[in-house]
Design a protein around this motif. Structure first.
Motif, PDB file in Angstrom:
ATOM      1  N   GLU A 206       0.834  -1.210   0.000  1.00  0.00           N
ATOM      2  CA  GLU A 206       0.000   0.000   0.000  1.00  0.00           C
ATOM      3  C   GLU A 206       0.870   1.262   0.000  1.00  0.00           C
ATOM      4  N   ASP A 207       0.232   2.393  -0.276  1.00  0.00           N
ATOM      5  CA  ASP A 207       0.919   3.692  -0.281  1.00  0.00           C
ATOM      6  C   ASP A 207       0.727   4.344   1.080  1.00  0.00           C
ATOM      7  N   MET A 208       1.495   3.889   2.069  1.00  0.00           N
ATOM      8  CA  MET A 208       1.358   4.404   3.425  1.00  0.00           C
ATOM      9  C   MET A 208       2.028   5.769   3.520  1.00  0.00           C
ATOM     10  N   ALA A 209       1.268   6.762   4.011  1.00  0.00           N
ATOM     11  CA  ALA A 209       1.799   8.130   4.114  1.00  0.00           C
ATOM     12  C   ALA A 209       1.958   8.575   5.563  1.00  0.00           C
ATOM     13  N   VAL A 210       1.085   8.082   6.442  1.00  0.00           N
ATOM     14  CA  VAL A 210       1.125   8.428   7.859  1.00  0.00           C
ATOM     15  C   VAL A 210       1.106   7.143   8.680  1.00  0.00           C
ATOM     16  N   ILE A 211       2.002   7.060   9.650  1.00  0.00           N
ATOM     17  CA  ILE A 211       2.047   5.898  10.540  1.00  0.00           C
ATOM     18  C   ILE A 211       2.052   6.411  11.966  1.00  0.00           C
ATOM     19  N   SER A 212       1.231   5.789  12.808  1.00  0.00           N
ATOM     20  CA  SER A 212       1.055   6.293  14.170  1.00  0.00           C
ATOM     21  C   SER A 212       1.071   5.150  15.167  1.00  0.00           C
ATOM     22  N   GLY A 213       1.679   5.397  16.326  1.00  0.00           N
ATOM     23  CA  GLY A 213       1.674   4.405  17.396  1.00  0.00           C
ATOM     24  C   GLY A 213       2.782   4.672  18.401  1.00  0.00           C
ATOM     25  N   ILE A 214       2.846   3.857  19.441  1.00  0.00           N
ATOM     26  CA  ILE A 214       3.926   3.945  20.426  1.00  0.00           C
ATOM     27  C   ILE A 214       5.213   3.461  19.756  1.00  0.00           C
ATOM     28  N   PRO A 215       6.308   4.228  19.854  1.00  0.00           N
ATOM     29  CA  PRO A 215       7.523   3.906  19.092  1.00  0.00           C
ATOM     30  C   PRO A 215       8.013   2.470  19.218  1.00  0.00           C
ATOM     31  N   SER A 216       7.982   1.900  20.415  1.00  0.00           N
ATOM     32  CA  SER A 216       8.515   0.552  20.591  1.00  0.00           C
ATOM     33  C   SER A 216       7.751  -0.477  19.762  1.00  0.00           C
ATOM     34  N   TRP A 217       6.435  -0.272  19.609  1.00  0.00           N
ATOM     35  CA  TRP A 217       5.635  -1.245  18.862  1.00  0.00           C
ATOM     36  C   TRP A 217       5.657  -0.942  17.364  1.00  0.00           C
ATOM     37  N   VAL A 218       5.780   0.318  16.993  1.00  0.00           N
ATOM     38  CA  VAL A 218       5.966   0.655  15.583  1.00  0.00           C
ATOM     39  C   VAL A 218       7.317   0.109  15.103  1.00  0.00           C
ATOM     40  N   GLN A 219       8.296   0.130  15.983  1.00  0.00           N
ATOM     41  CA  GLN A 219       9.610  -0.425  15.634  1.00  0.00           C
ATOM     42  C   GLN A 219       9.487  -1.903  15.262  1.00  0.00           C
ATOM     43  N   MET A 220       8.683  -2.659  16.024  1.00  0.00           N
ATOM     44  CA  MET A 220       8.465  -4.071  15.700  1.00  0.00           C
ATOM     45  C   MET A 220       7.852  -4.216  14.314  1.00  0.00           C
ATOM     46  N   GLY A 247       3.151   8.530  24.286  1.00  0.00           N
ATOM     47  CA  GLY A 247       3.383   7.533  25.321  1.00  0.00           C
ATOM     48  C   GLY A 247       4.795   7.460  25.839  1.00  0.00           C
ATOM     49  N   VAL A 248       5.787   7.633  24.967  1.00  0.00           N
ATOM     50  CA  VAL A 248       7.188   7.600  25.397  1.00  0.00           C
ATOM     51  C   VAL A 248       7.983   8.630  24.603  1.00  0.00           C
ATOM     52  N   ASN A 249       9.141   8.966  25.103  1.00  0.00           N
ATOM     53  CA  ASN A 249      10.051   9.875  24.410  1.00  0.00           C
ATOM     54  C   ASN A 249      10.589   9.204  23.146  1.00  0.00           C
ATOM     55  N   TYR A 250      10.510   9.893  22.022  1.00  0.00           N
ATOM     56  CA  TYR A 250      10.935   9.343  20.737  1.00  0.00           C
ATOM     57  C   TYR A 250      12.454   9.368  20.575  1.00  0.00           C
ATOM     58  N   GLU A 251      13.132  10.267  21.278  1.00  0.00           N
ATOM     59  CA  GLU A 251      14.565  10.488  21.013  1.00  0.00           C
ATOM     60  C   GLU A 251      15.414   9.226  21.108  1.00  0.00           C
ATOM     61  N   ILE A 470       4.814 -10.777  31.094  1.00  0.00           N
ATOM     62  CA  ILE A 470       3.900 -10.169  32.079  1.00  0.00           C
ATOM     63  C   ILE A 470       2.563  -9.783  31.443  1.00  0.00           C
ATOM     64  N   GLY A 471       2.340 -10.275  30.209  1.00  0.00           N
ATOM     65  CA  GLY A 471       1.056 -10.048  29.533  1.00  0.00           C
ATOM     66  C   GLY A 471       0.837  -8.644  29.053  1.00  0.00           C
ATOM     67  N   LYS A 472       1.932  -7.920  28.723  1.00  0.00           N
ATOM     68  CA  LYS A 472       1.792  -6.524  28.302  1.00  0.00           C
ATOM     69  C   LYS A 472       2.524  -6.248  26.996  1.00  0.00           C
ATOM     70  N   LEU A 473       2.455  -7.199  26.061  1.00  0.00           N
ATOM     71  CA  LEU A 473       3.100  -6.999  24.765  1.00  0.00           C
ATOM     72  C   LEU A 473       2.165  -6.214  23.855  1.00  0.00           C
ATOM     73  N   GLY A 474       2.636  -5.070  23.361  1.00  0.00           N
ATOM     74  CA  GLY A 474       1.878  -4.298  22.374  1.00  0.00           C
ATOM     75  C   GLY A 474       0.857  -3.354  22.970  1.00  0.00           C
ATOM     76  N   GLY A 475       0.035  -2.776  22.059  1.00  0.00           N
ATOM     77  CA  GLY A 475      -1.018  -1.857  22.470  1.00  0.00           C
ATOM     78  C   GLY A 475      -0.473  -0.591  23.097  1.00  0.00           C
ATOM     79  N   GLN A 476      -1.048  -0.196  24.222  1.00  0.00           N
ATOM     80  CA  GLN A 476      -0.650   1.030  24.904  1.00  0.00           C
ATOM     81  C   GLN A 476       0.394   0.777  25.991  1.00  0.00           C
ATOM     82  N   ASN A 477       0.862  -0.459  26.114  1.00  0.00           N
ATOM     83  CA  ASN A 477       1.786  -0.808  27.186  1.00  0.00           C
ATOM     84  C   ASN A 477       3.196  -0.296  26.891  1.00  0.00           C
ATOM     85  N   LYS A 478       3.855   0.195  27.944  1.00  0.00           N
ATOM     86  CA  LYS A 478       5.193   0.781  27.793  1.00  0.00           C
ATOM     87  C   LYS A 478       6.124   0.225  28.852  1.00  0.00           C
ATOM     88  N   LEU A 479       7.365   0.013  28.467  1.00  0.00           N
ATOM     89  CA  LEU A 479       8.384  -0.425  29.416  1.00  0.00           C
ATOM     90  C   LEU A 479       8.821   0.766  30.267  1.00  0.00           C
TER      91      LEU A 479
END
Length: 495
Positions: A206-220, A247-251, A470-479
Motif C-alpha cells: 500500500e501507499d502508506m503516508a502516515v504511521i502512528s503508534g507507540i515507538p517501541s511497537w511501531v519499531q516491531m 506515550g514515550v520519548n521518541y529520542e 507479564i502479559g503486556k506486549l503491544g497496544g498502549q503498554n510501555k516499558l
C-alpha cells in the motif's frame, strides 16, 4: 492539489485561529473551565460530599478536595462501575477505558459525552496544526495506519468497556475511513505478534503516508516489514513522511527509526491518556507540546520533590516556572477530581504553555537519595550516543543495592542494535552525562557511595520477551525507563 488536500489546508487555518484565542488568554481560559466543572458537578455524589455548591474559587476547591489517585477514589469509581448515576459526573459514562492498575488489577476510567469529543478533536488538531505550520498536506491522500488496541468493546452494567485506543477507533471520521488501515478484522486480533504479522501483510503493497503508534511497537512493525521486503521502510512506502507517536520519548528511538526508514521523516508528539488528552506538538520548530487549556480539564501542578511531603503547595497555570519537574494533577468533565495521573512534566515555554513529559512520579531511582527521573536517563543515553554509530533498541535502569562485590551502582540494561566497541567507555559517558544533570547523583559518586554506571547487555528482543511474560506486549503498554526496585532487572540478571 486534491479537493481533500485543499479542504485540509482551509480547515487547518480555521482551527489555528480558534486555538490562538484561548492560547492568548490561558489563565482566563482555565478559570472558565474550572467554574464550568464545579457548576456541572455540584449535584453529583462527589459534589455534595465536597460542598461544591460553596466553591467560588480554586482556594475553596483545594481546601475541600485533596489530591487522590485511583485507589483513593475507588469507592466512587466502584459505584460508577456498578451502574449508579450522578456519582463523579452527571449521568452515566459513555464508556469505561480499561487500563492496567499498578496495585489492584484493572482500572476503569470513565469517558463521558462531554469528555469524549476532546479526545478526538485533540488528535485531529495536532495534524491540522502541522499542516498549518508546514504547508505539507499531500499525506492526506495517502493511506494511514494507527497501531492500536482491539476495537471490540465489552459491556459492564450498561456501559461499553475497552482500551482507549480501541474506543477511539470507533470515532475515525468518515472522510478518513477509506484511507485508514489496517482492516477492522486485523485490528480486532488480540495477540500482538499475530496482529503485527497481519498488518505487515495488509500494508506492504500500500501507499502508506502516515504511521502512528507507540515507538517501541511501531519499531516491531518496521522490523518485520523491512525483513519481509528486504529493503528500508522508506523504499517500501515512498510517500511515508509523517510519524505520529505518544506515550514515550521518541529520542532514544530516533536513530534506529531513521535507519529502518532510510531517511528522516517529520514527527508529531501527542500526550494522550485514558484520563484525558493533555497536549500535542503544535510546532516543528519549538520544543515541547501545547498544553490544552480549553479541553474540559483543569490543571494543577505539584513540584515533584515536594510531592510526598505533607500538604504540598498546589500551583495553577499562572504560577508555574520553566524547567521545574511537576506532578500533573487534573480535574475533568469525566469526573476526575484533583486526580494524580502519575505523570511528571516540565514546562518548555510559558507563552504559549508547552510541556514535555519528564517521567512518572512512581518511576524513579532514589535508593540513595539521588532522585533520578526518566528525562535524565533518556538525556544521558542520548548524549552518550551523539556522534557515534551506537544505536539502542530499548533500555531500562535499576539500582543494584547489594552487589556481590564493590560499591552499589545503577545498572543500565540495554538492548543494542549497534553496540559500542568499548562498553566501559560508553558507560562512563552515560555516567558523566548523569552527573552533569543530577547533583545528588554526582555527590554520591564523588563521596564513594556509588560507583559509576554498569551496563548489562540484553539479547535481541529481550524486552519484548519480558513484556510478553507479564502479559503486556503491544497496544498502549510501555516499558518503564527506570525503577526503584529490581523486578525488571532480575528477569534478565540471574546472580
Amino acid at each position: 492539489m486534491s479537493i481533500k488536500s485543499f479542504g485540509a489546508k482551509l480547515f487547518a487555518s480555521i482551527i489555528h485561529h480558534k486555538t490562538k484565542k484561548w492560547v492568548n488568554n490561558p489563565i482566563e481560559t482555565q478559570q472558565k473551565v474550572f467554574q464550568n466543572l464545579i457548576s456541572e458537578a455540584k449535584n453529583t455524589q462527589f459534589g455534595k460530599d465536597h460542598d461544591f455548591a460553596n466553591i467560588k474559587a480554586f482556594e475553596d476547591f483545594s481546601k475541600r478536595v485533596p489530591i487522590r489517585d485511583y485507589e483513593d477514589l475507588r469507592p466512587y469509581f466502584d459505584k460508577v462501575v456498578k451502574g449508579e448515576s450522578d456519582v463523579l459526573w452527571k449521568g452515566k459514562p459513555l464508556y469505561f477505558a480499561k487500563t492496567s492498575g499498578t496495585t489492584s488489577g484493572a482500572k476503569y476510567i470513565p469517558l463521558t459525552k462531554e469528555s469524549m469529543p476532546y479526545h478526538i478533536e485533540a488528535a485531529r488538531n495536532a495534524i491540522l496544526s502541522y499542516i498549518h505550520e508546514t504547508g505539507n498536506v499531500n499525506f492526506v491522500d495517502g493511506k494511514m495506519i494507527f497501531l492500536q488496541g482491539s476495537p471490540i468493546l465489552e459491556e459492564k452494567n450498561g456501559v461499553k468497556l475497552g482500551r482507549l485506543s480501541g474506543i477511539v477507533a470507533h470515532y475515525v471520521p468518515k472522510y478518513l475511513q477509506k484511507n485508514r488501515m489496517p482492516s477492522w478484522e486485523t485490528n480486532c486480533i488480540e495477540d500482538w505478534e499475530t496482529k503485527v504479522d497481519s498488518i505487515v501483510e495488509e500494508t506492504i503493497n500500500e501507499d502508506m503516508a502516515v504511521i502512528s503508534g507507540i515507538p517501541s511497537w511501531v519499531q516491531m512493525y518496521f522490523e518485520k516489514l523491512s525483513a519481509k521486503a528486504n529493503k528500508p521502510v522508506g523504499e517500501i512506502f515512498k510517500n511515508f513522511n509523517l510519524f505520529i507517536y505518544g506515550g514515550v520519548n521518541y529520542e532514544p528511538y530516533r536513530a534506529k527509526f531513521e535507519n529502518l526508514i532510510g531517511r528522516k521523516v517529520d514527527s508529531i508528539e501527542l500526550f494522550p491518556a485514558s484520563e484525558g488528552f493533555f497536549a500535542y506538538q503544535d510546532s516543528q520548530k519549538e520544543k515541547g507540546m501545547l498544553l490544552l487549556l480549553n479541553s474540559g480539564i483543569f490543571y494543577e501542578f505539584v513540584k515533584a520533590d515536594e510531592f510526598f511531603t505533607e500538604n504540598p503547595k498546589r500551583y495553577t497555570i499562572g504560577e508555574v516556572e520553566l524547567g521545574v519537574n511537576y506532578v500533573l494533577i487534573i480535574s475533568t468533565n469525566a469526573g476526575l477530581w484533583a486526580y494524580n495521573i502519575g505523570d511528571t512534566v516540565q514546562f518548555t515555554s510559558l507563552k504559549p504553555y508547552r510541556v514535555m513529559v519528564s517521567g512518572r512520579i512512581k518511576h524513579y531511582i532514589s535508593a540513595f537519595g539521588e532522585h533520578v527521573i526518566g528525562k535524565e536517563v533518556e538525556s544521558a543515553l542520548q548524549e552518550a550516543m551523539d556522534g557515534t554509530s551506537i544505536r539502542v533498541n530499548e533500555f531500562t535502569v535499576a539500582p543494584q543495592i547489594n552487589p556481590s562485590e564493590g560499591l552499589p551502582y545503577h545498572e543500565w540494561l540495554i538492548e543494542f542494535e549497534n553496540e559500542p566497541d568499548k562498553l566501559e567507555e560508553f558507560a562512563l559517558k552515560i555516567d558523566a552525562a548523569m552527573r552533569k544533570q543530577n547533583v545528588y547523583y554526582d555527590d554520591l559518586i564523588v563521596g564513594h557511595v556509588l560507583r559509576t554506571v554498569i551496563i548489562t547487555k540484553v539479547q535481541k528482543n529481550g524486552f519484548q520477551e519480558y513484556m510478553k511474560s507479564i502479559g503486556k506486549l503491544g497496544g498502549q503498554n510501555k516499558l518503564p525507563r527506570l525503577s526503584n526496585d529490581r523486578k525488571i532487572a532480575d528477569f534478565f540478571v540471574k546472580e
